[in-house]
Design a protein around this motif. Structure first.
Motif, PDB file in Angstrom:
ATOM      1  N   UNK A 151     -61.462 119.231 -18.244  1.00 44.73           N
ATOM      2  CA  UNK A 151     -61.960 118.331 -17.395  1.00 44.73           C
ATOM      3  C   UNK A 151     -63.139 117.767 -18.175  1.00 44.73           C
ATOM      4  N   UNK A 152     -63.394 116.518 -18.458  1.00 41.16           N
ATOM      5  CA  UNK A 152     -64.531 115.921 -18.803  1.00 41.16           C
ATOM      6  C   UNK A 152     -65.809 115.860 -18.216  1.00 41.16           C
ATOM      7  N   UNK A 153     -65.362 115.711 -16.772  1.00 44.06           N
ATOM      8  CA  UNK A 153     -66.556 115.455 -15.533  1.00 44.06           C
ATOM      9  C   UNK A 153     -67.346 116.921 -15.460  1.00 44.06           C
ATOM     10  N   UNK A 154     -68.285 116.967 -15.110  1.00 44.25           N
ATOM     11  CA  UNK A 154     -69.168 117.973 -14.887  1.00 44.25           C
ATOM     12  C   UNK A 154     -68.613 119.009 -13.832  1.00 44.25           C
ATOM     13  N   UNK A 155     -68.704 120.177 -13.844  1.00 41.60           N
ATOM     14  CA  UNK A 155     -68.036 121.065 -13.033  1.00 41.60           C
ATOM     15  C   UNK A 155     -69.147 121.544 -11.982  1.00 41.60           C
ATOM     16  N   UNK A 156     -69.347 120.406 -10.942  1.00 43.60           N
ATOM     17  CA  UNK A 156     -70.270 120.706  -9.997  1.00 43.60           C
ATOM     18  C   UNK A 156     -69.815 119.868  -8.807  1.00 43.60           C
ATOM     19  N   UNK A 157     -70.275 120.565  -7.593  1.00 46.70           N
ATOM     20  CA  UNK A 157     -69.671 119.822  -6.337  1.00 46.70           C
ATOM     21  C   UNK A 157     -70.292 118.530  -6.123  1.00 46.70           C
ATOM     22  N   UNK A 158     -71.544 118.412  -6.665  1.00 49.32           N
ATOM     23  CA  UNK A 158     -72.370 117.070  -6.783  1.00 49.32           C
ATOM     24  C   UNK A 158     -71.760 116.100  -7.188  1.00 49.32           C
ATOM     25  N   UNK A 217     -69.145 113.479  -7.875  1.00 50.40           N
ATOM     26  CA  UNK A 217     -67.940 112.980  -6.765  1.00 50.40           C
ATOM     27  C   UNK A 217     -66.637 112.673  -7.464  1.00 50.40           C
ATOM     28  N   UNK A 218     -66.753 112.619  -8.927  1.00 40.99           N
ATOM     29  CA  UNK A 218     -65.545 112.438  -9.895  1.00 40.99           C
ATOM     30  C   UNK A 218     -65.106 113.763 -10.323  1.00 40.99           C
ATOM     31  N   UNK A 219     -65.707 115.058 -10.094  1.00 43.27           N
ATOM     32  CA  UNK A 219     -65.112 116.164 -10.590  1.00 43.27           C
ATOM     33  C   UNK A 219     -63.976 116.774  -9.637  1.00 43.27           C
ATOM     34  N   UNK A 220     -62.865 116.795 -10.295  1.00 40.34           N
ATOM     35  CA  UNK A 220     -61.661 117.292  -9.456  1.00 40.34           C
ATOM     36  C   UNK A 220     -61.871 118.716  -9.123  1.00 40.34           C
ATOM     37  N   UNK A 221     -62.302 119.597 -10.081  1.00 37.32           N
ATOM     38  CA  UNK A 221     -62.438 121.107  -9.921  1.00 37.32           C
ATOM     39  C   UNK A 221     -63.849 121.295 -10.189  1.00 37.32           C
ATOM     40  N   UNK A 222     -64.447 122.419  -9.696  1.00 39.23           N
ATOM     41  CA  UNK A 222     -65.902 122.717  -9.805  1.00 39.23           C
ATOM     42  C   UNK A 222     -66.166 124.229  -9.683  1.00 39.23           C
ATOM     43  N   UNK A 223     -65.186 125.009  -8.844  1.00 40.42           N
ATOM     44  CA  UNK A 223     -65.369 126.259  -8.814  1.00 40.42           C
ATOM     45  C   UNK A 223     -63.884 127.177  -8.639  1.00 40.42           C
ATOM     46  N   UNK A 224     -64.093 128.330  -8.859  1.00 37.53           N
ATOM     47  CA  UNK A 224     -62.917 129.057  -9.212  1.00 37.53           C
ATOM     48  C   UNK A 224     -61.951 129.160  -7.917  1.00 37.53           C
ATOM     49  N   UNK A 225     -62.667 129.279  -6.646  1.00 38.23           N
ATOM     50  CA  UNK A 225     -61.889 129.172  -5.385  1.00 38.23           C
ATOM     51  C   UNK A 225     -61.394 127.934  -5.135  1.00 38.23           C
ATOM     52  N   UNK A 226     -62.126 127.028  -5.250  1.00 35.94           N
ATOM     53  CA  UNK A 226     -62.221 125.690  -4.816  1.00 35.94           C
ATOM     54  C   UNK A 226     -60.823 125.106  -5.680  1.00 35.94           C
ATOM     55  N   UNK A 227     -60.878 125.625  -6.945  1.00 37.97           N
ATOM     56  CA  UNK A 227     -59.814 125.145  -8.054  1.00 37.97           C
ATOM     57  C   UNK A 227     -58.517 125.814  -7.508  1.00 37.97           C
TER      58      UNK A 227
END
Length: 324
Positions: free
Chosen positions: A46-53, A55-65
């Motif tokens: 994933x190119x986008x930052x791994x952060x819930x902040x 909006x373009x990040x599809x994945x950002x946490x283990x449980x969320x992913x």
């Protein structure tokens, strides 16, 4: 004990039996840690930052992913690419452990060095891993492609993937990412083997009486700790490898966010630092450390388990033969 030890009875296990133990260890370990591996690969690509902040990040946490993959692709998605991954693990385990056992025995017979030495295990472990990596790199590339593709699938099955990749990208595509893989795998595997040996000796020193009776627990704990230390020290190269392996595969990555094309290792590293910052070099580190702890712990645990099992079966057979 992993590695040649003149004092160990298990040295009577043959090279074929070592290969069987290594393959069995790889098979069991791969089946258990595949879900974590899929999550790790999604983070790395994933190119986008791994952060819930973001909006373009599809994945950002283990449980969320894990929840999102399960919701969008189903439970089987956690074992995407499992067939090439199993072929990789079985082959890699056999080649790595046979090579490592042979190299440490060679050191014992041909040099004055102690085979339990940290540096000996580092060098022999690194060389064994490089040999195994060269052998199974095409399977690793296939595994990464399967784990990385979304819906609709680009590759229907293993045969379709091999034929399509060969016809559209040429035979060298199966060795994409080999340079950073070799650069990373030597110190990573070397540190795995050397720290595993060092931690076992430390465990024996701290708890000498318990150490004799807690072999399985000791192997699992020492292997897990060795995996975490090794992965942390060599992680960026694993990221480079994954990014390079999906080159030419951009259309299947579009559903996951932005895609990039890299000309080589240095270009890949430079683009990541410029666009994603230094922290981009450690994307996916948390699931990678979880995977490293589980995979390295299980690998050494099951390898020693199967070696001891094969030795016990051989010993029981020879005893019966003598009695007969």
């Amino acid at each position: 004990m992993v590695g040649y030890d003149p004092k160990s009875e298990v040295n009577s296990v043959s090279a074929v039996e070592v290969a069987v133990a290594g393959s069995a260890s790889g098979f069991v370990t791969r089946a258990l840690i595949s879900p974590v591996d899929v999550i790790k690969i999604r983070f790395q690509l994933q190119i986008e930052q791994l952060s819930p902040r973001n909006p373009l990040a599809k994945y950002y946490g283990i449980l969320q992913t894990a929840h999102r993959i399960f919701h969008e692709e189903g439970l089987t998605a956690f074992w995407k690419g499992h067939v090439p991954a199993q072929l990789l693990s079985i082959s890699y385990g056999a080649v790595q452990f046979v090579t490592f056992e042979c190299l440490t025995e060679l050191v014992h017979n041909a040099t004055p060095y102690n085979t339990r030495n940290f540096i000996v295990h580092f060098v022999c472990g690194g060389l064994a891993a490089c040999t195994a990596t060269m052998t199974v790199q095409p399977l690793d590339t296939l595994r990464t492609r399967f784990a990385a593709q979304g819906e609709p699938k680009v590759y229907r099955n293993l045969r379709h993937a091999v034929v399509t990749m060969y016809q559209t990208e040429g035979p060298l595509t199966f060795y994409r990412g080999l340079t950073p893989t070799i650069i990373a795998v030597f110190p990573y595997a070397g540190l795995q083997f050397s720290f595993y040996n060092l931690l076992q000796q430390l465990y024996q020193w701290v708890m000498p009486s318990e150490g004799m009776n807690a072999g399985n627990v000791k192997n699992l704990v020492c292997g897990s700790c060795a995996g975490v230390i090794s992965k942390t020290l060599t992680y960026p190269f694993d990221l480079f490898k994954k990014r390079l392996q999906v080159g030419g595969f951009e259309q299947a990555r579009a559903a996951f966010g932005q895609v990039r094309t890299y000309k080589g290792l240095m270009d890949c590293a430079g683009q990541i630092v410029r666009e994603e910052g230094p922290v981009g070099l450690f994307k996916g580190l948390s699931p990678s450390l979880l995977k490293a702890a589980l995979s390295t712990g299980f690998t050494f645990f099951w390898y020693e388990f199967f070696c001891n099992l094969l030795y016990a079966l051989k010993d029981a057979g020879s005893t019966k033969g003598q009695e007969g």
